[in-house]
Design a protein around this motif. Structure first.
Motif, PDB file in Angstrom:
ATOM      1  N   GLY A  29       0.652  -1.241   0.010  1.00  0.00           N
ATOM      2  CA  GLY A  29       0.112   0.081  -0.097  1.00  0.00           C
ATOM      3  C   GLY A  29       0.846   1.334   0.100  1.00  0.00           C
ATOM      4  N   LYS A  30       2.301   1.051   0.147  1.00  0.00           N
ATOM      5  CA  LYS A  30       3.077   2.348   0.067  1.00  0.00           C
ATOM      6  C   LYS A  30       4.028   2.448  -0.882  1.00  0.00           C
ATOM      7  CE  LYS A  30       2.947   1.823   5.179  1.00  0.00           C
ATOM      8  NZ  LYS A  30       3.893   1.092   6.139  1.00  0.00           N
ATOM      9  N   LYS A  31       4.699   1.257  -1.331  1.00  0.00           N
ATOM     10  CA  LYS A  31       5.716   1.350  -2.364  1.00  0.00           C
ATOM     11  C   LYS A  31       5.736   0.172  -3.127  1.00  0.00           C
ATOM     12  CE  LYS A  31       9.090   4.478  -0.364  1.00  0.00           C
ATOM     13  NZ  LYS A  31      10.513   4.635  -0.355  1.00  0.00           N
ATOM     14  N   ASP A  63      10.336   7.665  -3.783  1.00  0.00           N
ATOM     15  CA  ASP A  63       9.132   7.693  -3.127  1.00  0.00           C
ATOM     16  C   ASP A  63       8.211   6.713  -3.414  1.00  0.00           C
ATOM     17  OD1 ASP A  63      10.269   9.986  -1.588  1.00  0.00           O
ATOM     18  OD2 ASP A  63       9.176  11.489  -3.073  1.00  0.00           O
ATOM     19  N   ASP A  64       8.585   6.185  -4.621  1.00  0.00           N
ATOM     20  CA  ASP A  64       7.481   5.105  -5.190  1.00  0.00           C
ATOM     21  C   ASP A  64       7.897   3.416  -4.994  1.00  0.00           C
ATOM     22  OD1 ASP A  64       4.741   5.419  -6.056  1.00  0.00           O
ATOM     23  OD2 ASP A  64       5.478   4.698  -7.906  1.00  0.00           O
ATOM     24  N   THR A  65       9.146   3.543  -4.739  1.00  0.00           N
ATOM     25  CA  THR A  65       9.987   2.290  -5.230  1.00  0.00           C
ATOM     26  C   THR A  65      10.876   1.787  -4.048  1.00  0.00           C
ATOM     27  OG1 THR A  65       9.334   2.249  -7.311  1.00  0.00           O
ATOM     28  CG2 THR A  65      10.819   0.467  -6.798  1.00  0.00           C
ATOM     29  N   GLU A 125       0.260  -3.228  -4.180  1.00  0.00           N
ATOM     30  CA  GLU A 125      -0.820  -4.208  -3.802  1.00  0.00           C
ATOM     31  C   GLU A 125      -0.263  -5.732  -3.602  1.00  0.00           C
ATOM     32  OE1 GLU A 125      -3.515  -2.907  -2.390  1.00  0.00           O
ATOM     33  OE2 GLU A 125      -2.532  -1.004  -3.179  1.00  0.00           O
ATOM     34  N   GLY A 126       0.977  -5.929  -3.716  1.00  0.00           N
ATOM     35  CA  GLY A 126       1.494  -7.345  -3.598  1.00  0.00           C
ATOM     36  C   GLY A 126       1.457  -8.110  -4.969  1.00  0.00           C
ATOM     37  N   VAL A 127       1.243  -7.537  -6.057  1.00  0.00           N
ATOM     38  CA  VAL A 127       0.922  -8.444  -7.254  1.00  0.00           C
ATOM     39  C   VAL A 127       2.192  -8.206  -8.077  1.00  0.00           C
ATOM     40  CG1 VAL A 127      -0.232  -8.858  -9.510  1.00  0.00           C
ATOM     41  CG2 VAL A 127      -1.505  -8.134  -7.166  1.00  0.00           C
ATOM     42  N   VAL A 128       2.789  -9.402  -8.655  1.00  0.00           N
ATOM     43  CA  VAL A 128       3.821  -9.507  -9.372  1.00  0.00           C
ATOM     44  C   VAL A 128       3.764  -8.821 -10.706  1.00  0.00           C
ATOM     45  CG1 VAL A 128       5.706 -10.942 -10.546  1.00  0.00           C
ATOM     46  CG2 VAL A 128       4.867 -11.607  -8.208  1.00  0.00           C
ATOM     47  N   ARG A 129       4.385  -7.887 -11.173  1.00  0.00           N
ATOM     48  CA  ARG A 129       4.065  -7.299 -12.412  1.00  0.00           C
ATOM     49  C   ARG A 129       5.471  -7.302 -13.448  1.00  0.00           C
ATOM     50  NH1 ARG A 129      -1.012  -6.849 -12.597  1.00  0.00           N
ATOM     51  NH2 ARG A 129      -1.735  -5.679 -10.914  1.00  0.00           N
ATOM     52  N   PHE A 130       6.285  -8.046 -13.159  1.00  0.00           N
ATOM     53  CA  PHE A 130       7.660  -8.221 -13.952  1.00  0.00           C
ATOM     54  C   PHE A 130       8.192  -9.604 -13.243  1.00  0.00           C
ATOM     55  CE2 PHE A 130      12.051  -8.404 -14.735  1.00  0.00           C
ATOM     56  CZ  PHE A 130      12.265  -7.969 -16.223  1.00  0.00           C
ATOM     57  N   SER A 131       8.656 -10.484 -14.056  1.00  0.00           N
ATOM     58  CA  SER A 131       9.305 -11.683 -13.721  1.00  0.00           C
ATOM     59  C   SER A 131      10.112 -12.175 -14.438  1.00  0.00           C
ATOM     60  CB  SER A 131       8.276 -12.892 -13.414  1.00  0.00           C
ATOM     61  OG  SER A 131       8.691 -14.099 -12.689  1.00  0.00           O
ATOM     62  N   GLU A 132      11.312 -12.340 -14.076  1.00  0.00           N
ATOM     63  CA  GLU A 132      12.465 -13.136 -14.753  1.00  0.00           C
ATOM     64  C   GLU A 132      13.244 -13.940 -14.169  1.00  0.00           C
ATOM     65  OE1 GLU A 132      15.169 -10.477 -16.534  1.00  0.00           O
ATOM     66  OE2 GLU A 132      15.915  -9.720 -14.801  1.00  0.00           O
ATOM     67  N   MET A 133      14.001 -14.902 -14.706  1.00  0.00           N
ATOM     68  CA  MET A 133      15.036 -15.883 -13.879  1.00  0.00           C
ATOM     69  C   MET A 133      16.206 -16.048 -14.988  1.00  0.00           C
ATOM     70  SD  MET A 133      15.052 -19.122 -11.826  1.00  0.00           S
ATOM     71  CE  MET A 133      14.738 -20.403 -13.244  1.00  0.00           C
ATOM     72  N   GLN A 146      13.932  -1.384 -15.244  1.00  0.00           N
ATOM     73  CA  GLN A 146      13.493   0.136 -15.214  1.00  0.00           C
ATOM     74  C   GLN A 146      12.222   0.418 -15.989  1.00  0.00           C
ATOM     75  OE1 GLN A 146      16.867   2.508 -16.475  1.00  0.00           O
ATOM     76  NE2 GLN A 146      18.291   1.419 -14.844  1.00  0.00           N
ATOM     77  N   LYS A 147      12.219  -0.271 -17.267  1.00  0.00           N
ATOM     78  CA  LYS A 147      11.101  -0.230 -17.816  1.00  0.00           C
ATOM     79  C   LYS A 147       9.819  -0.605 -17.160  1.00  0.00           C
ATOM     80  CE  LYS A 147       9.019  -1.463 -22.191  1.00  0.00           C
ATOM     81  NZ  LYS A 147       9.327  -2.541 -23.618  1.00  0.00           N
ATOM     82  N   ALA A 148      10.002  -1.821 -16.466  1.00  0.00           N
ATOM     83  CA  ALA A 148       8.657  -2.312 -15.515  1.00  0.00           C
ATOM     84  C   ALA A 148       8.486  -1.281 -14.681  1.00  0.00           C
ATOM     85  CB  ALA A 148       9.102  -3.863 -15.045  1.00  0.00           C
ATOM     86  N   LEU A 149       9.469  -0.766 -13.851  1.00  0.00           N
ATOM     87  CA  LEU A 149       8.854   0.288 -12.999  1.00  0.00           C
ATOM     88  C   LEU A 149       8.401   1.476 -13.403  1.00  0.00           C
ATOM     89  CD1 LEU A 149      12.202  -0.248 -10.670  1.00  0.00           C
ATOM     90  CD2 LEU A 149       9.837  -0.984 -10.073  1.00  0.00           C
TER      91      LEU A 149
END
Length: 154
Positions: A29-31, A63-65, A125-133, A146-149
């Motif tokens: 809810g914050k970052k 402030d956002d991340t 909200e705790g949802v994965v928006r980018f994932s890589e391995m 950076q693009k995902a953020l």
């Protein structure tokens, strides 16, 4: 396989290089969170990636991340490495239970007992928006992070 985009990020609490507990829920809810798993401190590719974060910290932590990094090293090893390299973002220890958080995110390397190079962007909200391995020795392209953020703040 790493967690997929759209999955709920598993909650965790780990100790940082200052032996302070850090929880994923601290940021809900914050970052947004850039969560970066790496195999080991003091190794070439890992050091290059963490220095890349340090040298471009404004692109990742603001402030956002928030930036959270995780390996199976101890908080004591992280402390020495952070002081030597000037890392001011949290280096979290997934030492015990060994690799439990890396396992929850699908990036634990059972054969080698360490985290693979997993990267996740988790929204407020705790949802994965980018994932890589990437596998050990295979450096990541931080431009994707950076693009995902940027996409989250748009």
């Amino acid at each position: 396989m790493p967690l997929e985009i759209g999955a709920t990020a598993p909650e965790f609490t780990l100790k940082d290089q200052n032996n302070q507990e850090v929880s994923l829920s601290d940021f809900k809810g914050k970052k947004n969170v850039l969560l970066v798993f790496y195999p080991f401190a003091f190794t070439g590719v890992c050091e290059g990636e963490m220095c890349g974060i340090r040298d471009n910290i404004a692109a990742y932590q603001n402030d956002d991340t928030a930036v959270l990094t995780v390996s199976v090293d101890s908080p004591f090893a992280h402390k020495v490495w952070a002081e030597r390299e000037g890392f001011e973002f949290p280096l979290l220890s997934d030492l015990w239970p060994h690799g439990e958080v890396a396992q929850a995110y699908g990036v634990f390397n059972d054969e080698k007992g360490m985290a693979n190079r997993g990267t996740f962007v988790i929204d407020k909200e705790g949802v994965v928006r980018f994932s890589e391995m990437n596998m050990p020795g295979d450096a990541r392209d931080q431009q994707g992070w950076q693009k995902a953020l940027k996409g989250l703040s748009a």
